[in-house]
Scaffold this motif. Structure first.
Motif, mmCIF file in Angstrom:
data_model
loop_
_atom_site.group_PDB
_atom_site.id
_atom_site.type_symbol
_atom_site.label_atom_id
_atom_site.label_comp_id
_atom_site.label_asym_id
_atom_site.label_seq_id
_atom_site.Cartn_x
_atom_site.Cartn_y
_atom_site.Cartn_z
ATOM 1 N N ILE A 1 -17.624 9.833 -15.271
ATOM 2 C CA ILE A 1 -16.366 9.112 -15.493
ATOM 3 C C ILE A 1 -15.375 9.557 -14.426
ATOM 4 N N LEU A 2 -14.711 8.599 -13.781
ATOM 5 C CA LEU A 2 -13.733 8.902 -12.731
ATOM 6 C C LEU A 2 -12.330 8.627 -13.253
ATOM 7 N N LEU A 3 -11.524 9.684 -13.371
ATOM 8 C CA LEU A 3 -10.132 9.571 -13.796
ATOM 9 C C LEU A 3 -9.249 9.578 -12.554
ATOM 10 N N ILE A 4 -8.440 8.548 -12.385
ATOM 11 C CA ILE A 4 -7.695 8.352 -11.140
ATOM 12 C C ILE A 4 -6.196 8.527 -11.361
ATOM 13 N N ASP A 5 -5.599 9.425 -10.577
ATOM 14 C CA ASP A 5 -4.161 9.700 -10.611
ATOM 15 C C ASP A 5 -3.462 8.659 -9.733
ATOM 16 N N VAL A 6 -3.042 7.560 -10.338
ATOM 17 C CA VAL A 6 -2.565 6.399 -9.582
ATOM 18 C C VAL A 6 -1.363 6.726 -8.704
ATOM 19 N N SER A 7 -0.299 7.271 -9.284
ATOM 20 C CA SER A 7 0.933 7.505 -8.519
ATOM 21 C C SER A 7 0.710 8.469 -7.371
ATOM 22 N N ASN A 8 -0.045 9.516 -7.623
ATOM 23 C CA ASN A 8 -0.316 10.508 -6.592
ATOM 24 C C ASN A 8 -0.963 9.879 -5.368
ATOM 25 N N LEU A 9 -1.950 9.024 -5.602
ATOM 26 C CA LEU A 9 -2.670 8.390 -4.498
ATOM 27 C C LEU A 9 -1.881 7.240 -3.886
ATOM 28 N N LEU A 10 -1.108 6.567 -4.729
ATOM 29 C CA LEU A 10 -0.342 5.414 -4.253
ATOM 30 C C LEU A 10 0.703 5.817 -3.214
ATOM 31 N N PHE A 11 1.390 6.926 -3.467
ATOM 32 C CA PHE A 11 2.384 7.409 -2.505
ATOM 33 C C PHE A 11 1.719 7.748 -1.179
ATOM 34 N N ARG A 12 0.541 8.341 -1.231
ATOM 35 C CA ARG A 12 -0.153 8.699 0.007
ATOM 36 C C ARG A 12 -0.631 7.457 0.761
ATOM 37 N N CYS A 13 -1.098 6.466 0.018
ATOM 38 C CA CYS A 13 -1.501 5.203 0.655
ATOM 39 C C CYS A 13 -0.294 4.513 1.288
ATOM 40 N N TYR A 14 0.840 4.629 0.626
ATOM 41 C CA TYR A 14 2.068 4.010 1.150
ATOM 42 C C TYR A 14 2.392 4.542 2.545
ATOM 43 N N TYR A 15 2.301 5.852 2.713
ATOM 44 C CA TYR A 15 2.663 6.437 4.006
ATOM 45 C C TYR A 15 1.583 6.219 5.062
ATOM 46 N N VAL A 16 0.328 6.105 4.650
ATOM 47 C CA VAL A 16 -0.736 5.805 5.620
ATOM 48 C C VAL A 16 -0.546 4.394 6.182
ATOM 49 N N PHE A 17 -0.188 3.449 5.292
ATOM 50 C CA PHE A 17 -0.065 2.039 5.705
ATOM 51 C C PHE A 17 1.386 1.552 5.619
ATOM 52 N N LYS A 18 2.343 2.420 5.943
ATOM 53 C CA LYS A 18 3.759 2.082 5.733
ATOM 54 C C LYS A 18 4.241 0.915 6.599
ATOM 55 N N ASN A 19 3.531 0.611 7.656
ATOM 56 C CA ASN A 19 3.958 -0.494 8.523
ATOM 57 C C ASN A 19 3.312 -1.834 8.166
ATOM 58 N N LEU A 20 2.501 -1.834 7.106
ATOM 59 C CA LEU A 20 1.793 -3.059 6.741
ATOM 60 C C LEU A 20 2.654 -3.919 5.808
ATOM 61 N N SER A 21 2.979 -5.132 6.251
ATOM 62 C CA SER A 21 3.774 -6.069 5.451
ATOM 63 C C SER A 21 3.170 -7.462 5.566
ATOM 64 N N ASN A 22 3.529 -8.346 4.619
ATOM 65 C CA ASN A 22 3.091 -9.737 4.743
ATOM 66 C C ASN A 22 4.192 -10.587 5.383
ATOM 67 N N LYS A 23 3.966 -11.865 5.495
ATOM 68 C CA LYS A 23 4.918 -12.749 6.173
ATOM 69 C C LYS A 23 6.242 -12.877 5.418
ATOM 70 N N LYS A 24 6.214 -12.541 4.129
ATOM 71 C CA LYS A 24 7.449 -12.597 3.327
ATOM 72 C C LYS A 24 8.282 -11.329 3.486
ATOM 73 N N GLY A 25 7.743 -10.356 4.208
ATOM 74 C CA GLY A 25 8.448 -9.093 4.388
ATOM 75 C C GLY A 25 8.175 -8.091 3.287
ATOM 76 N N GLN A 26 7.223 -8.396 2.417
ATOM 77 C CA GLN A 26 6.884 -7.477 1.325
ATOM 78 C C GLN A 26 5.951 -6.383 1.841
ATOM 79 N N LYS A 27 6.261 -5.145 1.489
ATOM 80 C CA LYS A 27 5.437 -4.008 1.890
ATOM 81 C C LYS A 27 4.150 -4.009 1.056
ATOM 82 N N THR A 28 3.035 -4.219 1.706
ATOM 83 C CA THR A 28 1.755 -4.335 0.991
ATOM 84 C C THR A 28 0.785 -3.195 1.299
ATOM 85 N N GLY A 29 1.210 -2.239 2.129
ATOM 86 C CA GLY A 29 0.315 -1.165 2.557
ATOM 87 C C GLY A 29 -0.227 -0.310 1.420
#
Length: 332
Positions: A7-35
Motif C-alpha cells: 500500500i502506498l500512502l502519499i503525502d500530497v501537500s509535501n510533494l505538491l509544493f516540491r512539484c510546484y518549484y520544479v515546474f514553476k514556469n509551466l503555465s497554460n494559455k489562460k495564465g494558470q500555473k499548471t506545473g
C-alpha cells in the motif's frame, strides 16, 4: 518491482509544493500555473510504474489555521499561516490589497515577501482543487480530515492497516513510523530542478535511518522533540542541535528527564505532543474519504481545460485497484 499487496500512502501537500518549484514556469494559455498539477500526476505514473503498487491512498492537509496542535502551541506553523484558511477569495483579496499598498510601501521588503508567499499559496490552492477533482474522478482514494494534517492521516492509516506499507514523502517526521517487522518503509523522492523530475528515490528502513541519523525510527520523535522544528515554527530546547540531542538520548538510555532541567523538560514534553505520531487525538472514519465517484469524462474535461495533454483520464484510472478501495473503506 514491488508486490501488488503493498500500500502506498502519499503525502500530497509535501510533494505538491516540491512539484510546484520544479515546474514553476509551466503555465497554460489562460495564465494558470499548471506545473504543480503536471508534476504531481507525473509522479503518480512514475511510482506506479517503478514499484508496481496500485493500492494508493492520497493524504491531504487541512488548513494550518485549524490544526489541532494550536490548542497546545499557538505558535505552531505561525511562519506559514497567512490568515486565509486556504480560501481562494480571501487569497485574491489579500493579494489585491498588498498590490495597492506596494505602490506606497512603508516596509517594501516585508510586503513583497508576504505578497510572494500569497501568490505561491494561491497557485497551490488552485492545484490542490484540480488534483482533488481529477484523482477523485479517476478512482483514487483521497483522505481528508478537518484539523489534521497529512502526517496524522498517514500515521492513522499505518496503525489501521498494520503492515506492507510504503510512505511517499520528503518529510522526515514520518521516519518515526518505519517498522521492519511490519514491512513499513518510507520512500523519499529526489526532486529535480528546472523542468524535470529526478526519477529516483531513497528507500528508508530501520537500518538506513540509523545510518543517516544515528537513531532508530521508534525513537526519532524524541530527537525532534528536543531539537524542535524550524519548518513548523516549533521551538526546541536551547543549545541542542541534532547531534547533541542524539548524544543525550543515547547517554541517558532514552530517559530524557535525567538530561534536562525542569523548564527544558517541559519544552520536550510539549513538543512530544506536537511531533509524535503514535498517539493522536482522533482516528479516521468513512466520512474522511473522498466520494471518489468514477467519472473519467469529467476528469478528462478538467485536464483538457488545463491544457495538460501528457496524461489522460484512462491512464490515471489504470493506476488504481478498485477492489482495494472497496475493501479499505469498509474497514472504517
Amino acid at each position: 518491482m514491488e508486490n501488488s499487496n503493498k500500500i502506498l500512502l502519499i503525502d500530497v501537500s509535501n510533494l505538491l509544493f516540491r512539484c510546484y518549484y520544479v515546474f514553476k514556469n509551466l503555465s497554460n494559455k489562460k495564465g494558470q500555473k499548471t506545473g504543480a498539477i503536471y508534476g504531481f500526476l507525473n509522479m503518480l505514473l512514475f511510482y506506479k510504474e517503478k514499484t508496481g503498487i496500485s493500492n494508493m491512498i492520497l493524504c491531504w492537509d487541512s488548513p494550518s489555521e485549524t490544526n489541532w496542535r494550536l490548542a497546545i502551541y499557538p505558535e505552531y506553523k505561525e511562519n506559514r499561516r497567512l490568515g486565509t484558511d486556504g480560501d481562494p477569495e480571501k487569497l485574491k483579496k489579500m493579494i489585491e490589497v498588498l498590490l495597492k499598498r506596494k505602490k506606497h510601501p512603508e516596509n517594501e521588503k516585508k510586503l513583497v515577501k508576504k505578497l510572494e508567499k500569497l501568490i505561491v499559496l494561491k497557485d497551490i490552492v488552485f492545484a490542490k482543487d484540480k488534483i482533488w477533482n481529477i484523482t477523485n474522478k479517476s478512482g483514487f482514494i483521497n483522505v481528508y480530515k478537518p484539523q489534521f494534517e497529512a502526517d496524522d492521516l498517514i500515521a492513522m492509516l499505518t496503525k489501521k492497516l498494520k503492515k506492507n506499507i510504503r510512505i511517499l514523502s520528503c518529510d522526515k517526521d514520518l521516519l518515526q513510523l518505519i517498522d521492519d517487522f511490519k514491512n513499513i518503509k518510507v520512500y523519499k523522492p529526489m526532486m529535480g530542478h528546472g523542468t524535470s523530475l529526478n526519477k529516483s528515490y531513497t528507500i528508508y528502513n530501520e537500518k538506513k535511518v540509523f545510518e543517516e541519523y544515528g537513531i532508530y525510527p521508534k525513537d526519532f520523535h524524541h530527537i525532534l522533540a528536543i531539537t524542535g522544528d524550524g519548518t513548523d515554527n516549533v521551538e526546541g530546547v536551547r543549545g541542542f542541535a541534532y547531534k547533541r540531542a542524539v548524544k543525550l538520548f543515547n547517554e541517558k538510555n532514552g530517559d530524557i528527564k535525567k538530561g534536562l532541567d525542569e523548564d527544558n523538560y517541559k519544552i520536550y514534553e510539549r513538543n512530544i505532543l506536537l511531533v509524535g505520531l503514535h498517539s493522536l487525538p482522533g482516528e479516521l472514519s468513512k466520512n474522511d474519504f473522498g466520494e471518489g465517484i468514477l467519472d473519467t469524462k469529467g476528469a478528462q474535461k478538467i485536464l483538457d481545460n488545463l491544457e495538460i495533454r501528457k496524461f489522460n483520464s484512462k491512464q490515471l484510472k489504470k493506476l488504481n485497484n478498485p477492489e482495494f478501495k472497496e475493501n479499505l473503506i469498509e474497514r472504517f
